[in-house]
Scaffold this motif. Sequence first.
Motif, PDB file in Angstrom:
ATOM      1  N   LEU A  84       4.343  14.427  -9.498  1.00  0.00           N
ATOM      2  CA  LEU A  84       5.514  15.134  -9.235  1.00  0.00           C
ATOM      3  C   LEU A  84       6.586  14.923 -10.768  1.00  0.00           C
ATOM      4  O   LEU A  84       7.664  15.231 -10.686  1.00  0.00           O
ATOM      5  CB  LEU A  84       5.837  14.402  -7.843  1.00  0.00           C
ATOM      6  N   GLN A  85       6.326  14.036 -11.487  1.00  0.00           N
ATOM      7  CA  GLN A  85       7.910  13.520 -12.088  1.00  0.00           C
ATOM      8  C   GLN A  85       7.784  14.856 -12.974  1.00  0.00           C
ATOM      9  O   GLN A  85       9.049  14.815 -13.490  1.00  0.00           O
ATOM     10  CB  GLN A  85       7.196  12.172 -12.959  1.00  0.00           C
ATOM     11  N   ASP A  86       7.263  16.161 -13.430  1.00  0.00           N
ATOM     12  CA  ASP A  86       7.343  17.132 -13.998  1.00  0.00           C
ATOM     13  C   ASP A  86       7.991  18.481 -13.047  1.00  0.00           C
ATOM     14  O   ASP A  86       8.307  19.054 -13.499  1.00  0.00           O
ATOM     15  CB  ASP A  86       6.318  17.443 -14.497  1.00  0.00           C
ATOM     16  N   GLU A  87       8.108  17.773 -12.269  1.00  0.00           N
ATOM     17  CA  GLU A  87       8.331  18.634 -10.716  1.00  0.00           C
ATOM     18  C   GLU A  87       9.918  19.683 -10.898  1.00  0.00           C
ATOM     19  O   GLU A  87      10.570  18.112 -10.992  1.00  0.00           O
ATOM     20  CB  GLU A  87       8.436  18.202  -9.421  1.00  0.00           C
ATOM     21  N   ARG A 146       0.745  -0.661  -0.441  1.00  0.00           N
ATOM     22  CA  ARG A 146       0.543  -0.251  -0.322  1.00  0.00           C
ATOM     23  C   ARG A 146       0.825   1.358   0.128  1.00  0.00           C
ATOM     24  O   ARG A 146       0.752   2.087  -0.527  1.00  0.00           O
ATOM     25  CB  ARG A 146      -1.178  -0.120   1.280  1.00  0.00           C
ATOM     26  N   TRP A 147       1.980   1.237   0.916  1.00  0.00           N
ATOM     27  CA  TRP A 147       2.496   1.913   0.995  1.00  0.00           C
ATOM     28  C   TRP A 147       3.576   2.232  -0.494  1.00  0.00           C
ATOM     29  O   TRP A 147       3.743   3.720  -0.706  1.00  0.00           O
ATOM     30  CB  TRP A 147       3.852   1.942   1.879  1.00  0.00           C
ATOM     31  N   LEU A 148       3.894   1.673  -1.439  1.00  0.00           N
ATOM     32  CA  LEU A 148       4.298   1.465  -2.521  1.00  0.00           C
ATOM     33  C   LEU A 148       3.641   2.362  -3.416  1.00  0.00           C
ATOM     34  O   LEU A 148       4.036   2.839  -4.204  1.00  0.00           O
ATOM     35  CB  LEU A 148       5.305   0.860  -3.033  1.00  0.00           C
ATOM     36  N   THR A 149       2.432   1.666  -3.933  1.00  0.00           N
ATOM     37  CA  THR A 149       0.980   2.096  -4.483  1.00  0.00           C
ATOM     38  C   THR A 149       1.172   4.020  -3.823  1.00  0.00           C
ATOM     39  O   THR A 149       1.686   4.242  -4.913  1.00  0.00           O
ATOM     40  CB  THR A 149      -0.053   1.451  -4.245  1.00  0.00           C
ATOM     41  N   GLN A 150       0.985   3.962  -2.883  1.00  0.00           N
ATOM     42  CA  GLN A 150       1.186   5.941  -2.197  1.00  0.00           C
ATOM     43  C   GLN A 150       2.519   6.473  -2.897  1.00  0.00           C
ATOM     44  O   GLN A 150       2.298   7.199  -3.938  1.00  0.00           O
ATOM     45  CB  GLN A 150       0.217   5.658  -1.009  1.00  0.00           C
ATOM     46  N   PHE A 151       3.740   5.904  -2.994  1.00  0.00           N
ATOM     47  CA  PHE A 151       4.851   6.392  -3.431  1.00  0.00           C
ATOM     48  C   PHE A 151       5.328   6.042  -4.569  1.00  0.00           C
ATOM     49  O   PHE A 151       5.228   7.758  -5.322  1.00  0.00           O
ATOM     50  CB  PHE A 151       6.177   5.457  -3.320  1.00  0.00           C
ATOM     51  N   ARG A 152       4.105   5.275  -5.395  1.00  0.00           N
ATOM     52  CA  ARG A 152       3.960   5.771  -7.079  1.00  0.00           C
ATOM     53  C   ARG A 152       3.547   6.684  -7.483  1.00  0.00           C
ATOM     54  O   ARG A 152       3.133   7.367  -8.542  1.00  0.00           O
ATOM     55  CB  ARG A 152       3.881   3.727  -7.527  1.00  0.00           C
ATOM     56  N   ALA A 153       2.258   7.003  -6.815  1.00  0.00           N
ATOM     57  CA  ALA A 153       1.462   7.588  -7.491  1.00  0.00           C
ATOM     58  C   ALA A 153       2.061   9.233  -7.462  1.00  0.00           C
ATOM     59  O   ALA A 153       1.529  10.326  -8.404  1.00  0.00           O
ATOM     60  CB  ALA A 153      -0.158   7.353  -6.994  1.00  0.00           C
TER      61      ALA A 153
END
Length: 66
Positions: A54-57, A42-49
Motif C-alpha cells: 500500500l506504499q503508493d496509496e 508473524r504479525w509484523l511480517t504481514q504488517f510489513r507486507a
Amino acid sequence: MATTIGFRPTADDARILRSAALPGENTSDTLRRALRHLDHERWLTQFRADAEALQDEDLNAEPEAW
C-alpha cells in the motif's frame, strides 16, 4: 480444552531455554513467551507486507467518506 504437548529438548534447545528464561520463569512460561513472540513476528511480517503493498496509496485522492 487442556492439551498437553510433549517436548524433548535437544542439548541446544535446553541451552536456549536456560539462557532465555527470565528470573522465576519455568520452562512452560519461557515456551509460552517464545510462542507469543513468534506470533508477533508473524504479525509484523504481514504488517510489513501490507504496508509495502500500500506504499503508493494516496488517501488524499480518495473521496471523503462523510
